[in-house]
Design a protein around this motif. Structure first.
Motif, PDB file in Angstrom:
ATOM      1  N   ILE A 254      -9.793 -51.542 -69.474  1.00 17.95           N
ATOM      2  CA  ILE A 254     -10.145 -50.600 -69.219  1.00 17.95           C
ATOM      3  C   ILE A 254     -12.221 -51.590 -68.273  1.00 17.95           C
TER       4      ILE A 254
ATOM      5  N   ALA B  74     -13.531 -45.368 -64.643  1.00 21.46           N
ATOM      6  CA  ALA B  74     -12.837 -45.996 -65.365  1.00 21.46           C
ATOM      7  C   ALA B  74     -11.447 -46.178 -64.389  1.00 21.46           C
TER       8      ALA B  74
ATOM      9  N   GLN C  66      -8.200 -46.914 -66.158  1.00 20.71           N
ATOM     10  CA  GLN C  66      -7.434 -46.124 -67.017  1.00 20.71           C
ATOM     11  C   GLN C  66      -8.709 -44.836 -67.148  1.00 20.71           C
TER      12      GLN C  66
ATOM     13  N   THR D  91     -10.636 -40.249 -65.916  1.00 17.37           N
ATOM     14  CA  THR D  91     -11.491 -41.602 -65.310  1.00 17.37           C
ATOM     15  C   THR D  91     -12.583 -41.568 -64.746  1.00 17.37           C
TER      16      THR D  91
END
Lengths: 109, 119
Positions: A2, A25, A27, A70
Protein backbone atom coordinates in the motif's frame (compact mmCIF):
# COMPACT_ATOMS: atom_id res chain seq x y z
CA UNK A 1 2.30 -2.85 -0.98
CA UNK A 2 0.00 0.00 0.00
CA UNK A 3 1.21 3.49 -0.91
CA UNK A 4 -0.10 6.45 1.06
CA UNK A 5 -0.36 9.92 -0.43
CA UNK A 6 -0.90 12.97 1.77
CA UNK A 7 -2.17 16.35 0.67
CA UNK A 8 -1.45 19.13 0.75
CA UNK A 9 2.29 18.95 1.28
CA UNK A 10 2.17 22.18 3.26
CA UNK A 11 -0.79 23.92 4.84
CA UNK A 12 -0.32 27.56 5.86
CA UNK A 13 -2.89 28.64 8.40
CA UNK A 14 -3.41 30.96 11.34
CA UNK A 15 -4.17 30.07 14.97
CA UNK A 16 -7.89 29.51 15.32
CA UNK A 17 -8.26 28.23 11.75
CA UNK A 18 -9.60 24.82 10.86
CA UNK A 19 -7.11 22.40 9.30
CA UNK A 20 -8.13 19.56 7.01
CA UNK A 21 -5.44 17.04 6.08
CA UNK A 22 -5.93 14.23 3.60
CA UNK A 23 -4.43 10.76 3.37
CA UNK A 24 -5.23 8.57 0.38
CA UNK A 25 -4.28 4.89 0.06
CA UNK A 26 -3.50 3.04 -3.16
CA UNK A 27 -5.60 0.11 -1.94
CA UNK A 28 -8.35 -0.23 0.61
CA UNK A 29 -7.09 -0.14 4.21
CA UNK A 30 -8.88 -2.99 5.93
CA UNK A 31 -10.64 -2.51 9.24
CA UNK A 32 -9.58 1.13 9.24
CA UNK A 33 -6.03 0.26 10.24
CA UNK A 34 -5.11 3.88 9.74
CA UNK A 35 -3.41 6.14 12.28
CA UNK A 36 -2.25 9.75 12.44
CA UNK A 37 0.89 11.08 14.11
CA UNK A 38 2.13 14.55 14.97
CA UNK A 39 5.83 15.35 14.95
CA UNK A 40 7.41 18.56 16.16
CA UNK A 41 11.04 19.51 15.40
CA UNK A 42 13.52 17.55 17.47
CA UNK A 43 10.83 15.32 18.95
CA UNK A 44 9.63 11.79 18.41
CA UNK A 45 6.24 11.37 16.76
CA UNK A 46 3.13 11.26 18.93
CA UNK A 47 0.08 9.10 18.23
CA UNK A 48 -3.05 11.20 17.70
CA UNK A 49 -5.63 8.94 16.04
CA UNK A 50 -5.91 5.17 15.54
CA UNK A 51 -8.53 3.04 13.83
CA UNK A 52 -9.13 6.04 11.55
CA UNK A 53 -11.26 7.90 14.11
CA UNK A 54 -10.36 7.00 17.70
CA UNK A 55 -8.36 9.56 19.67
CA UNK A 56 -5.33 8.29 21.55
CA UNK A 57 -5.05 8.84 25.27
CA UNK A 58 -4.65 12.49 26.21
CA UNK A 59 -5.32 13.90 22.75
CA UNK A 60 -7.55 17.02 22.78
CA UNK A 61 -10.95 16.75 21.15
CA UNK A 62 -10.08 19.43 18.60
CA UNK A 63 -8.34 16.58 16.77
CA UNK A 64 -10.65 14.23 14.87
CA UNK A 65 -10.21 11.54 12.25
CA UNK A 66 -12.58 10.20 9.67
CA UNK A 67 -12.73 8.12 6.53
CA UNK A 68 -12.65 4.55 5.36
CA UNK A 69 -11.46 2.45 2.46
CA UNK A 70 -8.92 4.55 0.64
CA UNK A 71 -9.71 8.11 1.81
CA UNK A 72 -8.98 9.42 5.28
CA UNK A 73 -9.00 12.87 6.86
CA UNK A 74 -7.48 14.44 9.95
CA UNK A 75 -9.26 17.59 11.08
CA UNK A 76 -8.03 20.07 13.65
CA UNK A 77 -11.06 22.17 14.48
CA UNK A 78 -9.27 25.24 15.82
CA UNK A 79 -5.51 25.43 15.55
CA UNK A 80 -3.60 26.16 18.72
CA UNK A 81 -0.01 27.48 18.55
CA UNK A 82 1.31 24.07 19.64
CA UNK A 83 -0.43 22.33 16.71
CA UNK A 84 1.94 23.68 14.09
CA UNK A 85 3.91 20.56 13.19
CA UNK A 86 4.21 17.80 10.62
CA UNK A 87 1.46 15.20 10.45
CA UNK A 88 1.87 11.67 9.12
CA UNK A 89 -0.67 8.98 8.37
CA UNK A 90 0.26 5.33 8.90
CA UNK A 91 -1.26 2.16 7.55
CA UNK A 92 -0.51 -0.61 9.97
CA UNK A 93 -0.43 -4.34 10.07
CA UNK A 94 -1.40 -5.43 6.56
CA UNK A 95 0.75 -8.42 5.62
CA UNK A 96 3.19 -7.64 8.44
CA UNK A 97 4.18 -4.39 6.69
CA UNK A 98 3.56 -0.81 7.77
CA UNK A 99 3.53 2.28 5.55
CA UNK A 100 3.77 5.97 6.38
CA UNK A 101 2.54 8.76 4.19
CA UNK A 102 5.04 11.48 3.21
CA UNK A 103 3.60 13.97 5.70
CA UNK A 104 1.80 17.31 5.72
CA UNK A 105 3.46 20.31 7.31
CA UNK A 106 1.09 22.72 9.03
CA UNK A 107 2.85 26.04 9.38
CA UNK A 108 1.91 29.51 10.52
CA UNK A 109 0.61 31.82 7.83
CA UNK B 1 7.02 5.95 33.47
CA UNK B 2 7.39 4.31 30.08
CA UNK B 3 10.88 4.67 28.64
CA UNK B 4 12.51 3.47 25.45
CA UNK B 5 16.19 4.27 25.15
CA UNK B 6 17.98 3.51 21.90
CA UNK B 7 21.74 3.08 21.64
CA UNK B 8 24.40 1.76 19.30
CA UNK B 9 24.28 4.39 16.58
CA UNK B 10 27.33 6.09 15.17
CA UNK B 11 29.45 6.67 12.09
CA UNK B 12 30.09 3.56 10.03
CA UNK B 13 31.61 2.96 6.62
CA UNK B 14 29.49 1.64 3.73
CA UNK B 15 29.28 -2.13 3.71
CA UNK B 16 29.97 -2.47 7.42
CA UNK B 17 27.65 -3.67 10.19
CA UNK B 18 26.10 -2.12 13.24
CA UNK B 19 23.83 -3.35 16.02
CA UNK B 20 21.24 -1.09 17.57
CA UNK B 21 19.66 -1.73 20.96
CA UNK B 22 16.55 -0.41 22.65
CA UNK B 23 16.19 -0.72 26.42
CA UNK B 24 12.61 -0.71 27.66
CA UNK B 25 11.28 0.14 31.10
CA UNK B 26 8.08 1.22 32.81
CA UNK B 27 5.88 -1.40 31.15
CA UNK B 28 5.66 -5.16 30.78
CA UNK B 29 7.95 -5.56 27.79
CA UNK B 30 6.88 -9.06 26.78
CA UNK B 31 3.24 -7.93 26.50
CA UNK B 32 4.04 -5.66 23.55
CA UNK B 33 5.12 -5.81 19.96
CA UNK B 34 8.11 -3.64 19.09
CA UNK B 35 9.22 -1.83 15.96
CA UNK B 36 12.06 0.14 14.44
CA UNK B 37 11.21 3.27 12.47
CA UNK B 38 13.80 5.55 10.87
CA UNK B 39 13.92 9.11 9.65
CA UNK B 40 16.59 10.34 7.30
CA UNK B 41 17.76 13.92 7.97
CA UNK B 42 15.04 16.34 6.94
CA UNK B 43 12.85 13.55 5.57
CA UNK B 44 9.73 11.63 6.58
CA UNK B 45 9.20 8.52 8.63
CA UNK B 46 9.96 5.05 7.29
CA UNK B 47 8.97 1.86 9.06
CA UNK B 48 11.94 -0.54 9.10
CA UNK B 49 10.96 -3.68 10.97
CA UNK B 50 8.62 -5.08 13.59
CA UNK B 51 8.44 -8.08 15.92
CA UNK B 52 5.56 -9.50 17.95
CA UNK B 53 5.75 -10.12 21.69
CA UNK B 54 6.94 -13.71 21.26
CA UNK B 55 8.94 -13.18 18.02
CA UNK B 56 6.32 -15.23 16.18
CA UNK B 57 5.56 -12.44 13.70
CA UNK B 58 8.38 -10.48 12.10
CA UNK B 59 8.28 -8.08 9.19
CA UNK B 60 10.73 -5.95 7.24
CA UNK B 61 10.53 -3.11 4.80
CA UNK B 62 11.67 -4.10 1.32
CA UNK B 63 14.51 -1.56 1.59
CA UNK B 64 16.18 -3.55 4.41
CA UNK B 65 15.01 -7.11 3.81
CA UNK B 66 17.93 -9.52 3.74
CA UNK B 67 20.30 -6.98 5.33
CA UNK B 68 18.68 -6.17 8.70
CA UNK B 69 17.54 -8.58 11.41
CA UNK B 70 15.25 -7.66 14.28
CA UNK B 71 15.27 -9.59 17.54
CA UNK B 72 14.26 -9.19 21.16
CA UNK B 73 15.28 -10.57 24.54
CA UNK B 74 12.28 -10.43 26.84
CA UNK B 75 14.39 -11.43 29.84
CA UNK B 76 16.48 -8.30 29.29
CA UNK B 77 13.60 -6.02 28.24
CA UNK B 78 15.56 -5.25 25.10
CA UNK B 79 15.00 -4.92 21.37
CA UNK B 80 17.74 -5.17 18.78
CA UNK B 81 18.38 -4.37 15.14
CA UNK B 82 21.37 -6.02 13.52
CA UNK B 83 22.29 -4.14 10.37
CA UNK B 84 24.63 -5.54 7.71
CA UNK B 85 25.74 -4.19 4.36
CA UNK B 86 25.02 -0.61 5.36
CA UNK B 87 24.49 1.94 2.62
CA UNK B 88 24.53 5.72 2.54
CA UNK B 89 20.73 5.66 2.25
CA UNK B 90 20.51 3.93 5.63
CA UNK B 91 21.70 7.15 7.26
CA UNK B 92 18.91 8.14 9.61
CA UNK B 93 17.70 8.58 13.14
CA UNK B 94 16.46 5.17 14.24
CA UNK B 95 13.54 5.08 16.66
CA UNK B 96 12.22 2.11 18.55
CA UNK B 97 8.51 2.12 19.28
CA UNK B 98 6.05 -0.11 21.07
CA UNK B 99 2.61 -1.32 20.07
CA UNK B 100 -0.07 -3.30 21.88
CA UNK B 101 -0.11 -5.98 19.20
CA UNK B 102 1.85 -6.48 16.01
CA UNK B 103 -1.02 -5.04 13.98
CA UNK B 104 -1.51 -2.03 16.22
CA UNK B 105 -0.21 1.51 15.84
CA UNK B 106 2.94 2.59 17.64
CA UNK B 107 1.79 4.19 20.87
CA UNK B 108 5.12 5.28 22.35
CA UNK B 109 8.49 6.09 20.81
CA UNK B 110 12.02 6.51 22.07
CA UNK B 111 14.15 9.53 21.20
CA UNK B 112 16.21 7.70 18.61
CA UNK B 113 19.83 6.89 17.85
CA UNK B 114 21.61 8.36 14.84
CA UNK B 115 23.27 6.13 12.28
CA UNK B 116 25.53 7.78 9.72
CA UNK B 117 26.88 5.70 6.87
CA UNK B 118 29.78 7.44 5.19
CA UNK B 119 33.34 6.81 4.12
Amino acid sequence: EIVLTQSPGTLSLSPGDRATLSCRASQSVSSSYLAWYQQKPGQAPRLLIYGASSRATGIPDRFSGSGSGTDFTLTISRLEPEDFAVYYCLQYGRSLVFTFGPGTKVDIK
Amino acid sequence: EVQLVESGGGLVQPGRSLRLSCAASGFTFDDYAMHWVRQAPGKGLEWVSGISWNSGSIGYADSVKGRFTISRDNAKNSLYLQMHGLRAEDTALYYCAKASYYDSPFDFWGQGTLVTVSS
